[in-house]
Design an enzyme around this catalytic site. Structure first.
Site, short mmCIF file in Angstrom:
data_model
loop_
_atom_site.label_atom_id
_atom_site.label_comp_id
_atom_site.label_asym_id
_atom_site.label_seq_id
_atom_site.Cartn_x
_atom_site.Cartn_y
_atom_site.Cartn_z
CE LYS A 128 33.05 40.59 43.33
NZ LYS A 128 32.13 39.53 43.79
N1 GLU Z 1 29.56 40.33 46.22
C1 GLU Z 1 28.57 39.29 46.31
C2 GLU Z 1 29.01 38.06 45.55
O1 GLU Z 1 30.18 37.86 45.32
C3 GLU Z 1 27.17 39.77 45.93
C4 GLU Z 1 27.03 40.25 44.52
C5 GLU Z 1 25.66 40.86 44.23
O2 GLU Z 1 24.78 40.78 45.07
O3 GLU Z 1 25.52 41.43 43.15
O4 GLU Z 1 28.23 37.22 45.19
#
Ligand code: GLU
Length: 425
Positions: free
Chosen positions: A115
């Site tokens: 993240k």
């Molecule tokens: N931000 C989204 C999540 O928390 C998508 C993450 C992604 O597609 O890599 O799952």
């Protein structure tokens, strides 16, 4: 550039990281794993904190802090969103990265978890300022991202334009266009049909299966949705299309209520015009803090972490909670809701549709091939349905909550991969 290895990873810590660690500990206890495994999984493999100087439109300089945390690579490259929000901090990003590892393992896409975040309020910056911040952040984290290393995607405060800037900055640095470095891109740059609504489609699909499993007929069900952004808006649309009466919706600026059920298409037009759901004609303004405790069949928190807490969980009247957001339920609230018999479908299952279609987008980008939207949606449903049955089956077989079952299944898959690969050197 600051490199560090971490963390103290105290299981009793407050906030999302404390919740994530206590969920990990519950899974490890169930699986009979501990010691070194716990330390490995409680600690991100790599963290990067960067300083991002921005020349503002008025000529002044502001400096922001950004992070990229790569929690795990055992099952493949790290994967996860990038968040722009003023309250972003390292512990939050660590928790979100860990949840990405479990999410990817649970829906069986070949990724680890990551993240990113920048502590910035995007609403107080112009588009050119956001472009400069995004490009500078990208150039700072460039050594650790890439289509086989770590693949960012949108999250709160970021969107397909942000992904286009990251893709362009990365491509300029390596000297050729690399669409697979991010997902959630615009369609014209190699994005996938169906990606924009994928998280919401998955949330709605899971919510409908959860309702059916509890004997709730969607055509006679009521629901509330907290958040009207990337997840909440289309989740409300899909649920409403399935016959569910959405009686209240909220966003950061307010909450609205209509016992007869909201017209989601008209509400979307209103939100596009006014930037908020507040003030939607024919509805009653209610306290946003009360939305998750209204008397409904289904509550969908689709905004931020930590909204169901020890202070309000006891007042929840919904029979089913489907977590569109990451980490909306604190561990105190989880225990209270379990005691009350509320079915909580955890984030790592409920909102996994986004990363599932991110995976499809990455596959398409790497092969320079575009699938039809019908193919994308059908494969998404298959992934979500398979994961749902795996969690329900495991929970039943081991007398666990759905969160415990989902986390244990995911941790088992990650530790299996780790064991097969072995510890180097
Ligand atoms: N931000 C989204 C999540 O928390 C998508 C993450 C992604 O597609 O890599 O799952």
């Amino acid at each position: 550039m600051t490199w560090s290895t971490t963390t103290d990873a105290a299981p009793t810590g407050a906030g999302p990281l404390g919740d994530a660690l206590s969920q990990l500990d519950a899974a490890l206890a169930h699986l009979g794993l501990n010691g070194g495994t716990r330390q490995m999984l409680a600690t991100p493999r790599r963290e990067l904190a960067v300083s991002i100087p921005l020349r503002r439109d008025d000529g002044s300089i502001a400096v922001y802090t950004g992070y990229r945390v790569q929690h795990n690579f055992s099952r493949g490259p790290a994967k996860g969103g990038l968040r722009f929000a003023s309250n972003v901090d390292l512990d939050e990003v660590r928790a979100l990265a860990m949840w990405m590892t479990w999410k990817c393992a649970l829906v069986d896409v070949p990724y680890g978890g990551a993240k990113g975040g920048i502590a910035i309020d995007p609403r107080t910056h112009s588009l050119p300022e956001l472009e400069r911040v995004t490009r500078r952040y990208t150039s700072e984290i460039l050594p650790i991202i890439g289509p086989t290393k770590d693949i960012p995607a949108p999250d709160i405060g970021t969107n397909e334009q942000t992904m286009a800037w990251i893709m362009d900055t990365y491509s300029a640095a390596v000297g050729h266009t690399v669409p697979g470095v991010v997902t959630g891109k615009p369609l014209s740059l190699g994005g996938s049909l169906g990606r924009a609504a994928a998280t919401s489609r998955g949330v709605a699909h899971i919510a409908l299966m959860a309702m059916t499993s509890r004997g709730v007929d969607p055509e006679h069900a009521t629901a509330v949705v907290q958040g009207f952004g990337k997840v909440g808006r289309d989740a409300a649309r899909f649920l409403s299309a399935a016959g569910v009466r959405i009686i209240a919706v909220s966003d950061v600026d307010g909450a609205i209520y209509d016992e007869r059920g909201l017209d989601i298409a008209r509400l979307s037009d209103h939100a596009d015009r006014h930037g908020t759901v507040a003030g939607f004609e024919g509805t009653e303004a209610i306290d946003p803090a009360s939305i998750l405790t209204l008397d409904v069949d289904l509550a969908v928190p689709a905004a931020v972490e930590g909204v169901l807490t020890g202070a309000n969980a006891d007042h929840v009247q919904a029979r089913i909670i489907v977590e569109g957001a990451n980490g909306p339920t604190t561990r105190e609230a989880d225990a209270i809701l379990a005691d009350k018999g509320v079915l909580v479908v955890p984030d790592i299952l409920a909102n996994a549709g986004g990363v599932v279609v991110s995976y499809f987008e990455w596959v398409q980008a790497n092969q320079a091939w575009q699938w039809s939207e019908a193919d994308v949606n059908q494969r998404l449903e298959e992934k979500m349905t398979t994961a749902w049955h795996a969690v329900v089956g495991y929970a039943g077989a081991h007398s666990l909550s759905y969160r415990e079952a989902a986390t244990a299944l995911a941790v088992q898959r990650v530790t299996d991969a780790h064991r097969l690969r072995g510890l180097y050197p």
